[in-house]
Motif scaffolding. Structure first.
Motif: not given
Length: 154
Positions: A30-31, A70-71, A129-130, A146-150
């Protein structure tokens, strides 16, 4: 073997990667999205770089790995999307394979996974939120991330 991005020959730090492995069909990471940063509705995709770790027996030689992402929004609404529906980035690394199943040219390749935010129906993209990585397909595996982004503001 040394990860090619962790340090150079002089010991200087390189790009960081998160090594993830699972041995049951219910692993997750979870991030949390920082407070005040959860309005992602103007972006078009969630992207991250990932690579199948050829050196781990949890990965079957030649088999496409998969996972769901999942978002979740502030109201608790969550939608999970299978990476394989939008990308083949989690494919086993290329190269020849020895009779005992190891690649002759082993390289940990990080490929870009791009998941359109439109695939996360039912989630309020103004209040995210996650982000969860769900490891439930297949039951075992090992990848580096690596490099998780919207990305891609409209």
């Amino acid at each position: 073997m040394q990860d090619p991005h962790s340090a150079d020959d002089l010991g200087r730090s390189g790009l960081t990667q998160l090594a993830l492995g699972w041995s049951a069909a219910h692993g997750r990471v979870q991030f949390a999205v920082a407070a005040g940063r959860g309005d992602v509705h103007r972006y078009s995709a969630l992207v991250f770089r990932a690579g199948v770790d050829w050196s781990k027996s949890a990965n079957v030689v030649g088999r496409l790995q998969d996972m769901r992402v999942a978002i979740t929004d502030a109201a608790g609404h969550s939608t999970a999307v299978a990476v394989s529906r939008h990308s083949r980035a989690l494919r086993y690394p290329p190269g020849s394979v020895t009779p005992d199943g190891f690649p002759l040219v082993p390289k940990l390749l990080l490929n870009t996974v791009r998941l359109p935010l439109s695939a996360f129906a039912g989630v309020d993209l103004r209040h995210v939120v996650r982000v969860l990585f769900l490891f439930d397909r297949p039951k075992t595996g090992a990848i580096d991330v690596a490099n998780i982004a919207f990305v891609d503001p409209t």
